[in-house]
Scaffold this motif. Structure first.
Motif, PDB file in Angstrom:
ATOM      1  N   ILE A  12       0.843  -1.210   0.000  1.00  0.00           N
ATOM      2  CA  ILE A  12       0.000   0.000   0.000  1.00  0.00           C
ATOM      3  C   ILE A  12       0.867   1.245   0.000  1.00  0.00           C
ATOM      4  N   VAL A  13       1.958   1.241   0.772  1.00  0.00           N
ATOM      5  CA  VAL A  13       2.876   2.389   0.782  1.00  0.00           C
ATOM      6  C   VAL A  13       3.478   2.578  -0.605  1.00  0.00           C
ATOM      7  N   ALA A  14       3.784   1.479  -1.297  1.00  0.00           N
ATOM      8  CA  ALA A  14       4.318   1.578  -2.658  1.00  0.00           C
ATOM      9  C   ALA A  14       3.280   2.193  -3.601  1.00  0.00           C
ATOM     10  N   ALA A  15       2.020   1.789  -3.466  1.00  0.00           N
ATOM     11  CA  ALA A  15       0.960   2.370  -4.304  1.00  0.00           C
ATOM     12  C   ALA A  15       0.792   3.855  -4.006  1.00  0.00           C
ATOM     13  N   LEU A  16       0.852   4.227  -2.734  1.00  0.00           N
ATOM     14  CA  LEU A  16       0.754   5.644  -2.383  1.00  0.00           C
ATOM     15  C   LEU A  16       1.945   6.431  -2.922  1.00  0.00           C
ATOM     16  N   ALA A  17       3.136   5.822  -2.903  1.00  0.00           N
ATOM     17  CA  ALA A  17       4.329   6.484  -3.434  1.00  0.00           C
ATOM     18  C   ALA A  17       4.188   6.718  -4.934  1.00  0.00           C
ATOM     19  N   ASP A  18       3.498   5.802  -5.618  1.00  0.00           N
ATOM     20  CA  ASP A  18       3.245   5.951  -7.057  1.00  0.00           C
ATOM     21  C   ASP A  18       2.046   6.850  -7.336  1.00  0.00           C
ATOM     22  N   ASP A  19       1.422   7.355  -6.284  1.00  0.00           N
ATOM     23  CA  ASP A  19       0.230   8.198  -6.380  1.00  0.00           C
ATOM     24  C   ASP A  19      -0.922   7.439  -7.048  1.00  0.00           C
ATOM     25  N   ASP A  20      -1.015   6.151  -6.754  1.00  0.00           N
ATOM     26  CA  ASP A  20      -2.070   5.295  -7.294  1.00  0.00           C
ATOM     27  C   ASP A  20      -3.044   4.955  -6.164  1.00  0.00           C
ATOM     28  N   LEU A  21      -3.937   5.877  -5.891  1.00  0.00           N
ATOM     29  CA  LEU A  21      -4.881   5.716  -4.778  1.00  0.00           C
ATOM     30  C   LEU A  21      -5.847   4.564  -5.019  1.00  0.00           C
TER      31      LEU A  21
ATOM     32  N   ILE B 132      -6.366   1.468  -2.445  1.00  0.00           N
ATOM     33  CA  ILE B 132      -7.671   1.083  -1.881  1.00  0.00           C
ATOM     34  C   ILE B 132      -7.957  -0.384  -2.162  1.00  0.00           C
ATOM     35  N   GLU B 133      -7.648  -0.847  -3.378  1.00  0.00           N
ATOM     36  CA  GLU B 133      -7.858  -2.254  -3.716  1.00  0.00           C
ATOM     37  C   GLU B 133      -7.011  -3.165  -2.837  1.00  0.00           C
ATOM     38  N   LEU B 134      -5.833  -2.680  -2.447  1.00  0.00           N
ATOM     39  CA  LEU B 134      -4.943  -3.473  -1.596  1.00  0.00           C
ATOM     40  C   LEU B 134      -5.352  -3.445  -0.131  1.00  0.00           C
ATOM     41  N   GLY B 135      -6.317  -2.590   0.220  1.00  0.00           N
ATOM     42  CA  GLY B 135      -6.836  -2.571   1.579  1.00  0.00           C
ATOM     43  C   GLY B 135      -6.454  -1.360   2.399  1.00  0.00           C
ATOM     44  N   LEU B 136      -6.278  -0.225   1.779  1.00  0.00           N
ATOM     45  CA  LEU B 136      -5.889   0.994   2.488  1.00  0.00           C
ATOM     46  C   LEU B 136      -6.828   1.327   3.640  1.00  0.00           C
ATOM     47  N   LEU B 137      -8.119   1.131   3.452  1.00  0.00           N
ATOM     48  CA  LEU B 137      -9.091   1.541   4.469  1.00  0.00           C
ATOM     49  C   LEU B 137      -9.064   0.664   5.720  1.00  0.00           C
TER      50      LEU B 137
ATOM     51  N   ALA C  14       7.843   7.378  10.935  1.00  0.00           N
ATOM     52  CA  ALA C  14       7.423   8.318   9.889  1.00  0.00           C
ATOM     53  C   ALA C  14       6.680   7.602   8.769  1.00  0.00           C
ATOM     54  N   CYS C  15       7.175   6.422   8.396  1.00  0.00           N
ATOM     55  CA  CYS C  15       6.517   5.632   7.349  1.00  0.00           C
ATOM     56  C   CYS C  15       5.134   5.187   7.824  1.00  0.00           C
ATOM     57  N   SER C  16       5.061   4.702   9.052  1.00  0.00           N
ATOM     58  CA  SER C  16       3.772   4.263   9.599  1.00  0.00           C
ATOM     59  C   SER C  16       2.800   5.427   9.706  1.00  0.00           C
ATOM     60  N   ALA C  17       3.292   6.569  10.129  1.00  0.00           N
ATOM     61  CA  ALA C  17       2.432   7.749  10.247  1.00  0.00           C
ATOM     62  C   ALA C  17       1.891   8.175   8.888  1.00  0.00           C
ATOM     63  N   HIS C  18       2.734   8.092   7.855  1.00  0.00           N
ATOM     64  CA  HIS C  18       2.294   8.442   6.492  1.00  0.00           C
ATOM     65  C   HIS C  18       1.171   7.504   6.032  1.00  0.00           C
ATOM     66  N   LEU C  19       1.335   6.221   6.292  1.00  0.00           N
ATOM     67  CA  LEU C  19       0.324   5.237   5.903  1.00  0.00           C
ATOM     68  C   LEU C  19      -0.991   5.478   6.645  1.00  0.00           C
ATOM     69  N   LEU C  20      -0.906   5.672   7.946  1.00  0.00           N
ATOM     70  CA  LEU C  20      -2.122   5.886   8.739  1.00  0.00           C
ATOM     71  C   LEU C  20      -2.795   7.212   8.408  1.00  0.00           C
ATOM     72  N   ALA C  21      -1.997   8.238   8.094  1.00  0.00           N
ATOM     73  CA  ALA C  21      -2.576   9.531   7.694  1.00  0.00           C
ATOM     74  C   ALA C  21      -3.311   9.399   6.363  1.00  0.00           C
ATOM     75  N   ALA C  22      -2.740   8.637   5.426  1.00  0.00           N
ATOM     76  CA  ALA C  22      -3.406   8.414   4.140  1.00  0.00           C
ATOM     77  C   ALA C  22      -4.711   7.659   4.343  1.00  0.00           C
ATOM     78  N   ARG C  23      -4.707   6.668   5.244  1.00  0.00           N
ATOM     79  CA  ARG C  23      -5.927   5.904   5.532  1.00  0.00           C
ATOM     80  C   ARG C  23      -7.004   6.806   6.126  1.00  0.00           C
ATOM     81  N   GLU C  24      -6.639   7.630   7.101  1.00  0.00           N
ATOM     82  CA  GLU C  24      -7.614   8.514   7.737  1.00  0.00           C
ATOM     83  C   GLU C  24      -8.118   9.588   6.778  1.00  0.00           C
ATOM     84  N   ALA C  25      -7.241  10.098   5.919  1.00  0.00           N
ATOM     85  CA  ALA C  25      -7.663  11.099   4.935  1.00  0.00           C
ATOM     86  C   ALA C  25      -8.695  10.505   3.978  1.00  0.00           C
ATOM     87  N   ARG C  26      -8.486   9.253   3.570  1.00  0.00           N
ATOM     88  CA  ARG C  26      -9.434   8.620   2.656  1.00  0.00           C
ATOM     89  C   ARG C  26     -10.752   8.332   3.358  1.00  0.00           C
TER      90      ARG C  26
END
Length: 133
Positions: free
Chosen positions: A23-32, A36-41, A52-64
């Motif tokens: 999921i972090v790789a998909a977010l890095a590629d800007d492929d939301l 989501i298909e990989l289970g971001l939510l 920092a990496c974990s915070a980025h992932l959790l922030a992306a999940r909460e933003a979505r």
């Protein structure tokens, strides 16, 4: 360290966090959509990734999640406004109940209340002058 693909955010290779790393790789590629298909939510952060990496992932999940909730509120508001507009249009289209129940055979209503009519009759009699015997 295992042979798992590294995390795009922090180069972690822990196999337990493989789904989070994808999921972090998909977010890095800007492929939301892929994230989501990989289970971001529903994803939990990899325990071996740096904070920092974990915070980025959790922030992306909460933003979505926040965006999806806002979209749902927007759709509910539009549905509510459409329903209210339809109710108002239906009220304007139906005739008023008082106008529909007018009975043409009924005796005409007096224009004045009885007390006012009696006072008017007395005033007219007084204005006409004394009654002749």
């Amino acid at each position: 360290m295992s042979d798992a693909l590294p995390c795009a955010g922090c180069d972690c290779r822990d196999g337990a966090g493989a789904s989070a790393h994808a999921i972090v790789a998909a977010l890095a590629d800007d492929d939301l959509d892929r994230a989501i298909e990989l289970g971001l939510l529903a994803v939990e952060a990899c325990p071996a990734c740096n904070p920092a990496c974990s915070a980025h992932l959790l922030a992306a999940r909460e933003a979505r999640r926040t965006a999806l909730a806002a979209r749902e509120r927007y759709r509910a508001r539009n549905a509510r406004l459409q329903r209210r507009a339809a109710e108002r249009a239906a009220q304007r289209a139906t005739p008023a109940p008082a106008a529909a129940s007018v009975d043409t055979d009924a005796a005409p209503r007096p224009a004045l209340p009885p007390a006012a009519a009696a006072a008017l009759a007395r005033a007219k009699a007084k204005a006409a002058g004394p009654a002749k015997p």
